[in-house]
Design an enzyme around this catalytic site. Structure first.
Site, PDB file in Angstrom:
ATOM      1  N   HIS A 272       0.840  -1.207   0.000  1.00 19.91           N
ATOM      2  CA  HIS A 272       0.000   0.000   0.000  1.00 19.91           C
ATOM      3  C   HIS A 272       0.870   1.249   0.000  1.00 19.91           C
ATOM      4  O   HIS A 272       1.872   1.324   0.714  1.00 19.91           O
ATOM      5  CB  HIS A 272      -0.904  -0.007   1.239  1.00 19.91           C
ATOM      6  CG  HIS A 272      -1.694   1.265   1.419  1.00 19.91           C
ATOM      7  ND1 HIS A 272      -2.622   1.690   0.501  1.00 19.91           N
ATOM      8  CD2 HIS A 272      -1.680   2.202   2.413  1.00 19.91           C
ATOM      9  CE1 HIS A 272      -3.162   2.824   0.923  1.00 19.91           C
ATOM     10  NE2 HIS A 272      -2.598   3.162   2.069  1.00 19.91           N
ATOM     11  N   SER A 273       0.489   2.234  -0.819  1.00 22.06           N
ATOM     12  CA  SER A 273       1.094   3.563  -0.797  1.00 22.06           C
ATOM     13  C   SER A 273       2.621   3.522  -0.920  1.00 22.06           C
ATOM     14  O   SER A 273       3.156   3.035  -1.909  1.00 22.06           O
ATOM     15  CB  SER A 273       0.645   4.295   0.480  1.00 22.06           C
ATOM     16  OG  SER A 273       0.981   5.655   0.428  1.00 22.06           O
ATOM     17  N   TYR A 274       3.346   3.987   0.113  1.00 19.04           N
ATOM     18  CA  TYR A 274       4.810   4.015   0.049  1.00 19.04           C
ATOM     19  C   TYR A 274       5.394   2.603  -0.024  1.00 19.04           C
ATOM     20  O   TYR A 274       6.515   2.418  -0.504  1.00 19.04           O
ATOM     21  CB  TYR A 274       5.381   4.750   1.268  1.00 19.04           C
ATOM     22  CG  TYR A 274       6.811   5.215   1.076  1.00 19.04           C
ATOM     23  CD1 TYR A 274       7.078   6.447   0.495  1.00 19.04           C
ATOM     24  CD2 TYR A 274       7.886   4.415   1.458  1.00 19.04           C
ATOM     25  CE1 TYR A 274       8.383   6.880   0.306  1.00 19.04           C
ATOM     26  CE2 TYR A 274       9.198   4.838   1.268  1.00 19.04           C
ATOM     27  CZ  TYR A 274       9.435   6.073   0.692  1.00 19.04           C
ATOM     28  OH  TYR A 274      10.741   6.490   0.493  1.00 19.04           O
TER      29      TYR A 274
END
Length: 401
Positions: A272-274
């Site tokens: 997720h995300s980073y």
């Protein structure tokens, strides 16, 4: 009468004079309460109900951030204190509900150095078929969490990785839960001895030093002037965990010491995300290993950038075939979206909220993994049949001879 008016006028004048000497801003200030908060959910008077929602024990109401009006800094510190308790609560769920064990990092850590950890299912390293690796985004979240805000304000299912772990175990996966934000040990700074005056040590012009001092002094004054009795925070410093000082370092370290050594023929990664950026950095560092071992990658609102991270053309081609990115969008779930880069296909996560993209894509992600696993099985069977046919043909020719 005239004799009554004059004393009244005098009294009014004295009253106005007294009021003019009162600092109204100072009078309006509040005493900031000390930063001492409960250490358990029970002491906070909160608990998770049967639906995994955080509710006040007495009122049944959701968590209230503004417990005290006009005390934003205190409210924020209280929220952070609750967040630390939530972190420990999720660790307990991983250990007791999911039967996962903590593995200390670095693997050869000494007693006097800072350490981190990840969580492994009992068969994470021994499962011969499938392994799921979970990588969260950046920030305050720790192992087992997607978003602290969702855990506190919505529920455990949307904010934690628990549903993903349980579903994976039911479908025969081993599971590794990474902890990419556990990068350092925070310790209190030692008291400094008085430093020589700037005039003795600095080559800066006196006028420039004075402007800098005035600016810093004004900033500190504004910060602490809001309250009559502000709490001054303890100064701390961070000691980085060896080879795990960043999300990228952590993911690479776990790959080298755990994932690459796992028995699973098919590794699946969800980031997720980073966490997506950290995965792409892993590909930059271990491209051939990842291609040989990873079957499919599910990203949710990934922060990666193939241009800034300077990925190779072969990595981009592999991502096109093996990755999918569920991104925040007003479109319905799984609707294909226009590509922004020549890497992995983008589809809608069915929500415009970044932190909800993982939970909203839950079923779609497992379908995606199942399709790839079935495809890998078919390809393996075709290869096996091809080898068998070639072997049988060679044997018949040998008998004829």
């Amino acid at each position: 009468c005239i004799y009554c008016i004059r004393p009244f006028s005098l009294n009014t004048h004295l009253l106005l004079h007294l009021l003019s000497r009162i600092d109204l801003d100072e009078l309006m200030k509040k005493d900031e309460p000390p930063f001492t908060f409960p250490k358990t959910l029970e002491e906070f008077e909160y608990a998770f109900n049967e639906y995994g929602q955080l509710r006040h024990i007495k009122t049944g109401e959701p968590f209230v951030f503004n417990a005290r009006e006009d005390l934003h800094r205190w409210n924020q510190k209280r929220y952070e204190a609750l967040g630390e308790i939530i972190t420990q609560y999720v660790y307990e769920l991983l250990e007791k509900k999911c039967n996962m064990t903590k593995e200390i990092l670095p693997v050869d850590a000494t007693e006097d150095e800072p350490t981190g950890f990840i969580y492994l299912s009992p068969d994470a390293l021994s499962n011969p078929s499938k392994l799921l690796v979970l990588i969260q985004g950046s920030g305050v979240v720790r192992a087992g969490q997607w978003a602290r805000r969702l855990i506190i304000n919505q529920d455990l299912n949307s904010g934690t990785q628990i549903p993903f772990i349980e579903r994976a175990m039911q479908e025969g996966y081993g599971v590794m839960v990474l902890n990419p934000n556990e990068n350092y040990l925070e310790v209190e700074k030692p008291t400094k001895s008085p430093l020589p005056s700037p005039t003795e040590t600095s080559d800066e012009p006196a006028e420039k030093r004075e402007r800098k001092d005035d600016k810093e002094g004004k900033k500190k004054k504004e910060f602490y002037e809001k309250y009559r009795n502000p709490q001054r925070e303890t100064e701390t410093e961070r000691i980085l965990i060896r080879e795990n000082g960043s999300s990228e370092e952590h993911v690479l370290y776990v790959w080298d010491h755990f994932v690459s050594k796992a028995a699973a023929k098919n590794v699946f990664i969800m980031a997720h995300s980073y966490g997506g950026l950290s995965f792409v950095e892993l590909m930059n560092q271990r491209e051939l290993e990842v291609k040989n071992k990873v079957c499919a990658v599910a990203l949710t609102d990934s922060a990666h950038n193939i241009w800034l991270q300077e990925t190779t053309k072969s990595t981009q081609d592999w991502m096109q075939e093996h990755c999918r990115n569920w991104v925040s969008s007003p479109e319905p779930l799984d609707i294909p979206l226009e590509p922004m880069m020549p890497d992995c296909p983008r589809v809608s996560a069915g929500t415009e909220r970044h932190e909800l993209t993982s939970w909203m894509s839950f079923d779609s992600i497992f379908r995606f993994f199942s399709e790839f696993h079935a495809k890998e099985g078919e390809e393996a069977e075709e290869t096996s049949n091809s080898v068998t046919t070639r072997s049988g043909s060679h044997k018949n020719k040998h008998q004829d001879l």
